[in-house]
Motif scaffolding. Structure first.
Motif, short mmCIF file in Angstrom:
data_model
loop_
_atom_site.label_atom_id
_atom_site.label_comp_id
_atom_site.label_asym_id
_atom_site.label_seq_id
_atom_site.Cartn_x
_atom_site.Cartn_y
_atom_site.Cartn_z
N ASN A 60 0.79 -1.23 0.00
CA ASN A 60 0.00 0.00 0.00
C ASN A 60 0.82 1.28 0.00
OD1 ASN A 60 -2.43 -1.35 -0.10
ND2 ASN A 60 -2.76 -1.32 2.11
N ASP A 61 1.90 1.31 0.80
CA ASP A 61 2.68 2.55 0.87
C ASP A 61 3.34 2.86 -0.47
OD1 ASP A 61 4.30 0.28 1.23
OD2 ASP A 61 5.86 1.44 2.25
N ILE A 63 2.17 1.72 -3.43
CA ILE A 63 1.11 2.04 -4.39
C ILE A 63 0.83 3.54 -4.36
CG2 ILE A 63 -1.37 1.83 -4.86
CD1 ILE A 63 -1.22 -1.06 -4.03
N PRO A 185 -5.49 5.54 -5.08
CA PRO A 185 -5.42 4.13 -4.65
C PRO A 185 -6.33 3.81 -3.47
CG PRO A 185 -3.51 5.34 -3.86
CD PRO A 185 -4.30 6.30 -4.70
N LEU A 187 -6.34 1.95 -0.19
CA LEU A 187 -5.23 1.54 0.68
C LEU A 187 -5.68 0.68 1.85
CD1 LEU A 187 -3.20 4.88 0.66
CD2 LEU A 187 -2.88 2.84 -0.76
N PHE A 188 -6.37 -0.41 1.56
CA PHE A 188 -6.63 -1.39 2.62
C PHE A 188 -6.72 -2.79 2.00
CE2 PHE A 188 -10.78 0.55 1.66
CZ PHE A 188 -11.55 -0.56 1.33
N ASP A 189 -6.67 -3.80 2.87
CA ASP A 189 -6.60 -5.19 2.44
C ASP A 189 -7.89 -5.61 1.74
OD1 ASP A 189 -5.98 -7.83 2.10
OD2 ASP A 189 -6.19 -8.37 4.22
N LYS A 329 -12.98 3.30 6.29
CA LYS A 329 -11.83 3.13 5.39
C LYS A 329 -12.09 3.79 4.03
CE LYS A 329 -9.77 -1.03 7.37
NZ LYS A 329 -9.42 -2.45 7.17
N THR A 333 -10.38 7.27 2.18
CA THR A 333 -9.67 7.08 0.92
C THR A 333 -9.74 8.35 0.10
OG1 THR A 333 -10.15 4.70 0.87
CG2 THR A 333 -9.59 5.74 -1.23
N LYS A 346 -6.56 -1.79 -7.38
CA LYS A 346 -6.59 -0.89 -6.22
C LYS A 346 -6.42 0.58 -6.60
CE LYS A 346 -5.16 -2.39 -2.22
NZ LYS A 346 -4.32 -2.85 -1.10
N ARG A 347 -6.60 0.91 -7.88
CA ARG A 347 -6.56 2.31 -8.32
C ARG A 347 -7.91 2.65 -8.95
NH1 ARG A 347 -1.37 3.88 -9.96
NH2 ARG A 347 -2.29 5.91 -10.50
#
Length: 365
Positions: A60-61, A63, A185, A187-189, A329, A333, A346-347
């Motif tokens: 994530n970081d 991305i 992005p 940014l979570f699972d 979450k 975002t 994830k984008r």
């Protein structure tokens, strides 16, 4: 040596922006035109030994960092393209030479009142008054007056050219072929959410789904068409979402997570049943909780879920907490504006599903 002031560096930067940076961007355009890695869903970044790391392999970081880099490059390329279009259009309007060996500069094409020495002196005194005598590294006006005049002229030119670019683009005078990167992005699972298709692929399509939102339902039906074509090549993930937990939408979302607890296949069976129902029924959300719950239980029963376990889950605090967590979450975002929203790897997807269809086709061939 005196510490250099930030404003001094900004002045130097402005002087060089149309020279060295232009050469860099020209090179970047050539690279973009001929590199097969450009405009792909998954971009190769580096090869180490036998392993190739791509834009789909980043935590994530990274991305977020990669997205910021892509956006910076895009903004620079777009500005270059806009100024290129402006120079060509203005040169043709003025019957000046334009070819692959020569294009007139904006200073040749746009005439305006240049900053005078008096203008520079006023600016100099203003800066000294606001920031102190060391604002220009302690240099006197006579030493830097030419530099200040250049800076003021570039600022004037930017204002004039930006206005002209906006007018030309809005009037359809040119088309920019600079491709916009994917959006912000997520940014979570995402591995904890229901998925179908090919979970081993490096292409993931993520839907933020509100079961009662008409636009979300319409979009999900289009995603279903893409799934039928590329189900063996793409990983499809749903994130059930609601803006109101105790509404019909909220109960359908809670039901989605309760169905997932009984298995991935159970979730997709339940989800299809809900979408079939909501596509045909414009339900009033002003229903009592018992009435709403009965509708959800009826659909769960049709999807052949274990109703006892489903009902227990539906009444549980944990499913409420899960929805609240997802809301928090998503709301945190950057750029999230509610549903419907589609994310690709994830984008945030910022082009049409028809274009996505074409890109997936090109990617897997």
């Amino acid at each position: 040596m005196l510490k250099q002031n930030k404003l001094f560096y900004i002045s130097i930067y402005l002087l060089g922006i149309f020279s060295g940076f232009t050469l860099f961007l020209t090179y970047q355009f050539i690279q973009n035109k001929y590199s097969s890695n450009q405009n792909r869903i998954v971009k190769k970044i580096v090869k180490i030994g036998d392993s190739v790391w791509t834009s789909a392999d980043l935590p994530n970081d990274l991305i977020l960092e990669y997205a910021n880099i892509e956006n910076n490059i895009y903004n620079a390329e777009k500005r270059f393209a806009d100024h290129l279009a402006l120079r060509i259009i203005l040169a043709k309007e003025q019957n000046k030479r334009v070819d692959k060996n020569y294009i007139p500069t904006l200073f040749d094409l746009i005439k305006f009142n240049q900053a005078s020495e008096d203008d520079a002196f006023i600016y100099y005194n203003k800066m000294v008054k606001e920031h102190g005598v060391n604002v220009f590294s302690g240099q006197g006006f006579e030493k830097i007056k030419t530099q200040i005049q250049f800076q003021l002229n570039y600022e004037k030119m930017n204002l004039i050219s930006d206005k002209k670019i906006s007018e030309l683009y809005n009037n359809g005078k040119y088309i920019s072929y600079v491709s916009k990167p994917l959006g912000n992005p997520l940014l979570f699972d995402i591995s904890v959410f229901p998925n179908r298709g090919n979970s081993n692929t490096n292409i993931s399509l993520i839907s933020i789904l509100d079961y009662t939102n008409p636009k979300s339902i319409e979009l999900e039906n289009k995603v279903e068409d893409i799934y039928k074509k590329y189900g063996k090549k793409v990983n499809f993930i749903n994130i059930p979402y609601t803006s109101s937990i105790n509404s019909l939408s909220g109960f359908f979302a809670k039901g989605a997570f309760c169905a997932q607890e009984q298995g991935n296949d159970k979730y997709w069976s339940y989800s299809r049943k809900v979408l079939t129902f909501t596509s045909k029924n414009n339900e009033n959300e002003n229903l009592k909780n018992d009435e709403i719950k009965n509708k959800v239980l009826s659909i769960a029963n049709n999807a052949k879920l274990d109703i006892k376990n489903f009902n227990t889950c539906l009444d549980s605090k944990k499913v409420n907490d899960k929805l609240i967590l997802i809301q928090n979450k998503l709301y945190s975002t950057n750029g999230f504006q509610g549903n419907p929203t589609i994310y690709l790897n994830k984008r945030e997807l910022n082009f049409s599903l028809n274009e996505l269809d074409d890109r997936i086709k090109n990617e897997i061939n």
